[in-house]
Design a protein around this motif. Structure first.
Motif, PDB file in Angstrom:
ATOM      1  N   MET A  37      -9.408 -27.764 -27.543  1.00 56.34           N
ATOM      2  CA  MET A  37      -9.917 -26.420 -28.084  1.00 56.34           C
ATOM      3  C   MET A  37     -10.582 -25.666 -26.728  1.00 56.34           C
ATOM      4  O   MET A  37     -11.033 -26.681 -25.895  1.00 56.34           O
ATOM      5  CB  MET A  37     -11.091 -26.453 -29.057  1.00 56.34           C
ATOM      6  CG  MET A  37     -10.801 -26.913 -30.431  1.00 56.34           C
ATOM      7  SD  MET A  37     -12.205 -26.882 -31.558  1.00 56.34           S
ATOM      8  CE  MET A  37     -12.942 -28.586 -31.368  1.00 56.34           C
ATOM      9  N   THR A  38     -10.497 -24.498 -26.653  1.00 59.78           N
ATOM     10  CA  THR A  38     -11.020 -23.861 -25.527  1.00 59.78           C
ATOM     11  C   THR A  38     -12.636 -23.600 -25.655  1.00 59.78           C
ATOM     12  O   THR A  38     -13.011 -23.887 -26.695  1.00 59.78           O
ATOM     13  CB  THR A  38     -10.615 -22.463 -25.192  1.00 59.78           C
ATOM     14  OG1 THR A  38     -10.681 -21.872 -26.570  1.00 59.78           O
ATOM     15  CG2 THR A  38      -9.074 -22.377 -24.958  1.00 59.78           C
ATOM     16  N   LYS A 125      -5.316 -21.915 -36.892  1.00 60.49           N
ATOM     17  CA  LYS A 125      -5.254 -20.677 -35.975  1.00 60.49           C
ATOM     18  C   LYS A 125      -6.366 -20.416 -35.624  1.00 60.49           C
ATOM     19  O   LYS A 125      -6.263 -19.849 -34.100  1.00 60.49           O
ATOM     20  CB  LYS A 125      -5.303 -19.611 -37.368  1.00 60.49           C
ATOM     21  CG  LYS A 125      -5.178 -18.098 -36.727  1.00 60.49           C
ATOM     22  CD  LYS A 125      -5.194 -17.381 -38.123  1.00 60.49           C
ATOM     23  CE  LYS A 125      -5.243 -15.637 -37.535  1.00 60.49           C
ATOM     24  NZ  LYS A 125      -5.390 -14.784 -38.691  1.00 60.49           N
ATOM     25  N   LEU A 126      -7.566 -21.100 -35.803  1.00 57.83           N
ATOM     26  CA  LEU A 126      -8.754 -20.637 -34.956  1.00 57.83           C
ATOM     27  C   LEU A 126      -8.842 -21.797 -33.652  1.00 57.83           C
ATOM     28  O   LEU A 126      -9.196 -21.446 -32.763  1.00 57.83           O
ATOM     29  CB  LEU A 126     -10.082 -21.118 -35.805  1.00 57.83           C
ATOM     30  CG  LEU A 126     -11.400 -20.924 -35.200  1.00 57.83           C
ATOM     31  CD1 LEU A 126     -11.580 -19.696 -35.001  1.00 57.83           C
ATOM     32  CD2 LEU A 126     -12.494 -21.469 -36.188  1.00 57.83           C
ATOM     33  N   CYS A 127      -8.381 -22.999 -33.939  1.00 54.60           N
ATOM     34  CA  CYS A 127      -8.767 -23.890 -32.638  1.00 54.60           C
ATOM     35  C   CYS A 127      -7.433 -24.518 -32.247  1.00 54.60           C
ATOM     36  O   CYS A 127      -7.519 -25.340 -31.391  1.00 54.60           O
ATOM     37  CB  CYS A 127      -9.389 -25.221 -33.536  1.00 54.60           C
ATOM     38  SG  CYS A 127     -10.920 -24.877 -34.262  1.00 54.60           S
ATOM     39  N   GLY A 128      -6.338 -24.257 -32.794  1.00 55.05           N
ATOM     40  CA  GLY A 128      -4.942 -24.464 -32.225  1.00 55.05           C
ATOM     41  C   GLY A 128      -4.314 -25.684 -33.047  1.00 55.05           C
ATOM     42  O   GLY A 128      -5.183 -26.156 -33.883  1.00 55.05           O
ATOM     43  N   THR A 129      -3.113 -26.144 -32.651  1.00 54.91           N
ATOM     44  CA  THR A 129      -2.631 -27.117 -33.371  1.00 54.91           C
ATOM     45  C   THR A 129      -3.038 -28.542 -33.183  1.00 54.91           C
ATOM     46  O   THR A 129      -3.527 -28.917 -32.040  1.00 54.91           O
ATOM     47  CB  THR A 129      -0.975 -27.152 -32.756  1.00 54.91           C
ATOM     48  OG1 THR A 129      -0.379 -25.753 -32.814  1.00 54.91           O
ATOM     49  CG2 THR A 129      -0.242 -28.101 -33.716  1.00 54.91           C
ATOM     50  N   PRO A 130      -3.581 -29.052 -34.434  1.00 58.29           N
ATOM     51  CA  PRO A 130      -4.099 -30.418 -34.167  1.00 58.29           C
ATOM     52  C   PRO A 130      -3.305 -31.577 -33.891  1.00 58.29           C
ATOM     53  O   PRO A 130      -1.988 -31.190 -34.083  1.00 58.29           O
ATOM     54  CB  PRO A 130      -4.688 -30.486 -35.634  1.00 58.29           C
ATOM     55  CG  PRO A 130      -3.793 -29.777 -36.646  1.00 58.29           C
ATOM     56  CD  PRO A 130      -3.378 -28.618 -35.678  1.00 58.29           C
ATOM     57  N   LYS A 131      -3.970 -32.608 -33.604  1.00 58.30           N
ATOM     58  CA  LYS A 131      -3.122 -33.819 -33.574  1.00 58.30           C
ATOM     59  C   LYS A 131      -2.897 -34.505 -34.847  1.00 58.30           C
ATOM     60  O   LYS A 131      -4.145 -34.482 -35.443  1.00 58.30           O
ATOM     61  CB  LYS A 131      -3.784 -34.969 -32.471  1.00 58.30           C
ATOM     62  CG  LYS A 131      -2.962 -36.276 -32.342  1.00 58.30           C
ATOM     63  CD  LYS A 131      -1.795 -36.184 -31.675  1.00 58.30           C
ATOM     64  CE  LYS A 131      -1.276 -37.459 -31.254  1.00 58.30           C
ATOM     65  NZ  LYS A 131      -0.151 -37.388 -30.732  1.00 58.30           N
TER      66      LYS A 131
END
Length: 165
Positions: A37-38, A125-131
């Protein structure tokens, strides 16, 4: 430092949800490779709870009930009057706050299992694609927070947040 942090995340998740994690301790390895996450995406806590806050500070603005000691950490139920859209939660939310050495280090947020797909989509959508560890555990890693999301059982999903403090 990273290994210590990963162990903390695992401990927080394992303490309350051991059946989910007993089968796959490779989750720590997966977390270290999780989507980053950024700084802007990182929640740095949940709602108005922030990593490193003392129990006394949290008690000044929330209803806090002691639940017990688990794995060397004190667990408290915390009533948040309004989550104000934090991680797409709004209105009142009951969370479990985990304190070590009187500092907030973890937060567990339960939610209805019927919301799992919608919450996963929103967090992506908020934090990016999860593992995904292949067993329904989704992981994100940010500058100050690691986040796990999984379905605990038929009725309940959970988001586990751990602070890097």
């Amino acid at each position: 430092m990273m290994q210590k942090f990963i162990l903390r995340v695992l401990l927080i998740a394992f303490i309350s949800f051991s059946p989910v994690f007993c089968e796959d301790f490779a989750i720590g390895n997966a977390l270290s490779k999780a989507q980053a996450m950024t700084l802007e995406q990182d929640p740095n806590g949940f709602s108005d709870l922030r990593w490193g806050q003392t129990l006394e500070t949290v008690q000044q603005s929330h209803i806090v009930t002691f639940m017990g000691y688990y794995g060397g950490s004190a667990h408290y139920e915390i009533t948040i009057k309004d989550a104000h859209g934090s991680l797409y939660f709004s209105g009142p939310v009951e969370v479990r706050g985990i304190f070590r050495e009187n500092k907030l280090i973890g937060i567990q947020i339960p939610f209805g299992a019927e919301q799992f797909s919608a919450r996963l989509s929103a967090l992506t959508k908020l934090c990016g694609t999860p593992k995904n560890n292949g067993k329904g555990v989704y992981m994100w890693d940010g500058p100050s927070t690691a986040m796990l999301m999984f379905q605990k059982d038929y009725y309940e999903g959970v988001i586990v947040l751990a602070g890097k403090i």
